[in-house]
Design an enzyme around this catalytic site. Sequence first.
Site: not given
Lengths: 473, 483
Positions: B68, B143, B167
Amino acid sequence: MYKVVIGLEVHCEVLTNTKNFSSAKNTYTNIPNINVMPVDLGLPGILPVVNEEACRKALKTAMALNCETPDEIIFDRKNYYYPDLPKGYQITQVTKPFGRNGHVTFLVNGKEKTVDIHQLHLEEDTASLEHYSNYSLIDYNRSGIPLMEIVTEPCIYSADEAVAFLETLRNIFLYLGVSEAKSDKGQMRCDVNISLMKDTDKVLGTKVEMKNINAFNSVKEAINYEIKRQSEILDKGEKVIQETRRIDEDGKTYSMREKVDAVDYKYFVEPNLAPVKITKEYKDTVRKEIPELEYSRIKRYLELNINLEDALTLAKDKDISNYFDEVIKNTKDINLAVNYLTIVILGSLNKLNININDLFITPTMLANVINLVKENEVSNQLAKNIIYEAMEKNIDPLEIIKSKNIKQISDEGELRNIVKKIIDESPEQVKEYLNGKEMVANFLVGKVMSATNKQANPAASLKLIKEELERMR
Amino acid sequence: MEYKKSTIENLREALDNNEVTGEELFNEAKKLAEESQKDINAFVTILDKYKSRPKKKGILTDIPYSLKDNFSTTGILTTASSNILKNYVPVYDATVYKKLKDAGAVLVGKTVLDELAMGGTGTTGHTGVVLNPWDKTRLIGGSSAGSCASVAAGIVPFSIGSDTGDSVRKPASYGGVVGFKPTYGRISRYGLFAFASSLDHVALLTRSVKDAAIVTNVLKGEDPLDMTSLKDDGLDYTLNLDKSIKGKKFFYIKEACTFDKKSDILESTLNEFNKLLDKIRSLGATVDEVSIDKDLLNAIYPSYMVISCAEATSNNSNLTGIPFGNRIDGSTYEEIMFNTRTEGFSELIKRRFVIGSYVLQKENQDKLFLNACRVRRMIVDKMHELFKTYDALIMPASGGIAPKLGEASDVLSDEYLILENHMAIGNFGGFPSITLPYGFVNSMPIGVNITSNILKDSELLNIAKQIEDLLGYIGQVAGDKNV
């Protein structure tokens, strides 16, 4: 005349190897931005790691200032934006500071004064800014250095009290070894809050804040200038404006900004540092490390009938005071001990420019010599010379005394023989004495001293000379 | 060996048998990543070169993965999918990245997230919307959108994400993959761009439970740079996976699964969930319906918003353009900060900062922020109480399938409030929590979430593995239809 009310906020850099929340070095340097880790720059993703040594020292200082101490270590965030604050928040303590409700007692011009401590907390320093005409530079060396902030209650009533308090505080830092507290390096800085009120007033006057004053002398100047400035305003029946002022090199203060409503720092508990319990055992260990402090020693010295000036001199430095305490453990003559320490030892330290702990003469050695002087074994004058010689040659003074076969001649029989011989050799002086010039006796003492290599007891010699001369009338 | 469907285990075998080299795997992953960009847009950065310099060869050596774009990677652009960091190149490594480098894992790319990890849609990154590889008209969720999409699309066998509310575990449900968030502190957060420090977890996405155990084994352990990290439990999580779960006790929350009116999708999802519970019972485990005060459950989402926004506004105060970041000029420092932040953040982020600032203000703090913290404590206490009786909480990860792009997914009806937000419980208490695929609704994958008490990571992975074996969705990638 107005009553002056002063409160101080003192910031002091804590002496540690590394910063408060990062592993960057905590040292003073002129080279910008070399003691910097990602944490000190507030880079995304960084996490604080608490410096245990800084916590220990803050706790120790809180204890030395007679504060209540917390049951656990908690840090909080103080949120605000400024270019010297890279994270956009400062890690500090609000919920449970290391110290609350303490007090410290000291002397101001010989009179006792107690200042109440509101709180002591540990926080991190900001970066330092240098402003130029159209740009500014940021040095992150200072960013994250551990700082203790000590806030007093508004209970200081003059510039002298303020300075004496700061000196006391610095002395406590040095005694505890928690800071070098050098104001020229900005290691100790202070904010002064000052207001004036009439004696009859019930509430404090309007507060003026003066920020970041380093030198104690400047604190004094600033306070005295403010007293004069605010008095003049009040005399005219006008009102003092609540504001922040700075002190300039001319010793005058200048307005920086008027105080608007208090800033909301939106404090909340630092989530990256879980609370750590402080055990009773830990507190006990830290408390045991606190040495007897200056004021207690001053009082002890005064009780020994040492005069105030000497008591202050002796207690000013922990090492000297410790040395003195060792000396008086081994000798009963306090006066001689004070005399030898303040004159011979401190004089030599200055000349040699060394610390008392590096001195060859140990407290026991000094006490031994003092004892010989007290017992009339060695004359005062000779003893001092022997100490200087011992320091120079790194030899135990007792060894010197032994090797030179020095022993004060106090035995009356032995001394009388020498005195008689000197009188026989000095017919001129005898005649003068008998003619009424009694001062000549002292001259003859000198001759006895040189004849005996300064080993004769001068007082005993004088007595015998007078006896012998009188007998010749 | 079909790369796209391979688990870490499969790839390890192929590498060890010299059927393929690490460089070949990287090139394959890179090709897939580049090809996928126009369709699903999972990556901010795709790396050019194969690089593996393990300190010691191990199970992850030469295995490709994605990270990420909110983990600090020295020399590699790290944007947090925000304009304010669009040119930011870190100077230090996140502990997670360092551990993976040392293990010889091969970074393929940095993945898109909702800006600064705030959001659950995968639509707010500064490089554009991330789409669901199962259906490119749908979202993948966020996310950790790009991380999930890259695993669901078969580009990499695992990805590292972060999980503050859900997330990783919510997108895992929408993408038909495994999403695992271990106990708070199990994996160091050092180098993870902070969203809400007390809720942030490093989490991972894989295509099997065993792979989740393999990766967690490498990442876990105490980190001197993260004071909230836990001492290593010394366990090998792969060794406990095959134990029977006979006699284990599960519960689900009645109030979250009870509705007056149900949409077709919700009805199908709950049906699938009930079928799953029956299957679990057939293994000799029990599943109870447990009732929890609905007011408390309804308070989860607002409390989460209050706490996370408060911490976020403080955590992101470093983004001023002064020491780093995409500085927008001004004539005073205030103007520089103001302009940088005005241009650097999207409206959604500003909204969260305003909320965060508001709830921390002196006059509001007790009523809003501290009350939210109290709700958090009450919920966590309730869970601790239930974990005395039960081994795990089992719940649908979502009330449905991945929403269509443009569906107002952020506006939640009251009915969905609890079911769509219960996974924040795992963040409130730092509980280990895992989502794994358990079926399909309308040809889209759905996920089940299981949460255990803190420190029970190994037990949780065992439970998950047993359920996975029951269902058989191992190595699933988008396109596998199993209706």
